[in-house]
Each structure stands twice: as C-alpha cells, then as structure tokens.
Design a protein around this motif. Structure first.
Motif, PDB file in Angstrom:
ATOM      1  N   PRO A 122       0.789  -1.242   0.000  1.00 56.41           N
ATOM      2  CA  PRO A 122       0.000   0.000   0.000  1.00 56.41           C
ATOM      3  C   PRO A 122       0.818   1.288   0.000  1.00 56.41           C
ATOM      4  CG  PRO A 122      -0.080  -1.041   2.149  1.00 56.41           C
ATOM      5  CD  PRO A 122       0.633  -1.999   1.228  1.00 56.41           C
ATOM      6  N   ASP A 123       2.049   1.237   0.477  1.00 58.32           N
ATOM      7  CA  ASP A 123       2.847   2.464   0.561  1.00 58.32           C
ATOM      8  C   ASP A 123       3.651   2.755  -0.700  1.00 58.32           C
ATOM      9  OD1 ASP A 123       1.913   2.926   3.135  1.00 58.32           O
ATOM     10  OD2 ASP A 123       3.486   1.675   4.016  1.00 58.32           O
ATOM     11  N   THR A 124       3.558   1.903  -1.695  1.00 64.08           N
ATOM     12  CA  THR A 124       4.293   2.118  -2.937  1.00 64.08           C
ATOM     13  C   THR A 124       3.725   3.346  -3.646  1.00 64.08           C
ATOM     14  OG1 THR A 124       4.579  -0.267  -3.114  1.00 64.08           O
ATOM     15  CG2 THR A 124       5.066   1.026  -5.078  1.00 64.08           C
ATOM     16  N   PRO A 125       4.606   4.281  -4.038  1.00 66.91           N
ATOM     17  CA  PRO A 125       4.106   5.496  -4.704  1.00 66.91           C
ATOM     18  C   PRO A 125       3.610   5.208  -6.107  1.00 66.91           C
ATOM     19  CG  PRO A 125       6.503   5.523  -4.578  1.00 66.91           C
ATOM     20  CD  PRO A 125       6.045   4.303  -3.835  1.00 66.91           C
ATOM     21  N   LEU A 126       2.639   5.994  -6.541  1.00 63.52           N
ATOM     22  CA  LEU A 126       2.156   5.898  -7.922  1.00 63.52           C
ATOM     23  C   LEU A 126       3.265   6.386  -8.854  1.00 63.52           C
ATOM     24  CD1 LEU A 126      -1.518   7.127  -7.453  1.00 63.52           C
ATOM     25  CD2 LEU A 126      -0.625   4.789  -7.470  1.00 63.52           C
ATOM     26  N   ARG A 127       3.271   5.902 -10.083  1.00 68.51           N
ATOM     27  CA  ARG A 127       4.405   6.088 -10.988  1.00 68.51           C
ATOM     28  C   ARG A 127       4.460   7.424 -11.712  1.00 68.51           C
ATOM     29  NH1 ARG A 127       6.469   1.041 -13.742  1.00 68.51           N
ATOM     30  NH2 ARG A 127       6.516   2.446 -15.487  1.00 68.51           N
ATOM     31  N   HIS A 128       3.344   8.007 -12.041  1.00 65.58           N
ATOM     32  CA  HIS A 128       3.336   9.208 -12.871  1.00 65.58           C
ATOM     33  C   HIS A 128       3.716  10.444 -12.050  1.00 65.58           C
ATOM     34  CE1 HIS A 128       1.932  12.301 -15.627  1.00 65.58           C
ATOM     35  NE2 HIS A 128       1.974  11.359 -16.573  1.00 65.58           N
ATOM     36  N   PRO A 129       4.527  11.339 -12.614  1.00 69.59           N
ATOM     37  CA  PRO A 129       4.923  12.553 -11.877  1.00 69.59           C
ATOM     38  C   PRO A 129       3.726  13.397 -11.412  1.00 69.59           C
ATOM     39  CG  PRO A 129       6.268  12.310 -13.854  1.00 69.59           C
ATOM     40  CD  PRO A 129       5.204  11.243 -13.919  1.00 69.59           C
ATOM     41  N   ALA A 130       2.623  13.350 -12.121  1.00 68.30           N
ATOM     42  CA  ALA A 130       1.440  14.130 -11.721  1.00 68.30           C
ATOM     43  C   ALA A 130       0.835  13.611 -10.424  1.00 68.30           C
ATOM     44  CB  ALA A 130       0.383  14.113 -12.833  1.00 68.30           C
TER      45      ALA A 130
END
Length: 116
Positions: A74-82
């Motif tokens: 769950p703590d993995t960041p989303l990939r897109h810079p936005a």
C-alpha cells in the motif's frame, strides 16, 4: 469476486493496471480467470499486468497449493509525476467507493462471475 460491470466501449479514465489492482484489493485470493472476467480482459493480459505489478513492487504473490494469494504493497508510490506523493493506498481508498456502490445499486450490474 462480486458482480461484473456492464460492457463498455470507448476510452476510460482508469488503466487496466488500476482495474486489476482494484480487483485484487477486492479479493486477494481471486483467480486470474475471475480477475480477467471482472476487468473485461483476457487471462493472458491479466497475467502480464500482475507480472508488471510484481516486478515494480506494487504487489507480491504467494502460492497456496494450486492457487495464489496476492498482497498489495500500500505504501508504494504511484508512478506518474502528476501523482507525486500519492500511494497505492490513496488510489485504492478512492476506488473503494466502487465496491460499496455496486452493492448498493445492484440494478446497474448484470452478471455474476464464478466465485473463488
């Protein structure tokens, strides 16, 4: 897995990767066949997406006999810079409303996939 949404054509807001993550969040022991039916994808496409998600650390898989159990990180960041600063947990918390909505409005859903 729950109820399958109506078929859809045209573009959508969510990627297939997001749909697979929502399906796994809904049922971490779901079979690829059930995830594919729920997401309206082929089993092969779901296998590739799960491999992508595992490779990039978004989920892990453990084998339980002949079936798999998935664990979302769950703590993995989303990939897109936005989406900088947002995590998988944030995305899934927004999309969790969908499961509650399906339960509250069953008239908008037409099929029931094979349960796990």
């Amino acid at each position: 897995m729950g109820l399958v949404p109506e078929p859809h054509s045209g573009w959508t807001f969510l990627t297939n990767h997001a749909r697979v993550m929502v399906a796994i969040a809904d049922n971490p022991r779901a079979r690829i066949r059930d995830i594919a039916a729920y997401c309206r994808l082929t089993e092969r496409a779901v296998q590739r997406i799960i491999t992508d998600l595992e490779t990039d650390g978004y989920l892990s898989r453990t084998r339980n006999g002949r079936s798999n159990a998935y664990r979302i990180q769950p703590d993995t960041p989303l990939r897109h810079p936005a989406e900088e600063g947002l995590s998988v947990a944030t995305l899934l918390s927004v999309l969790a409303h969908r499961t509650a909505h399906r339960t509250a409005h069953p008239e908008r859903v037409t099929a029931d996939p094979t349960h796990v």
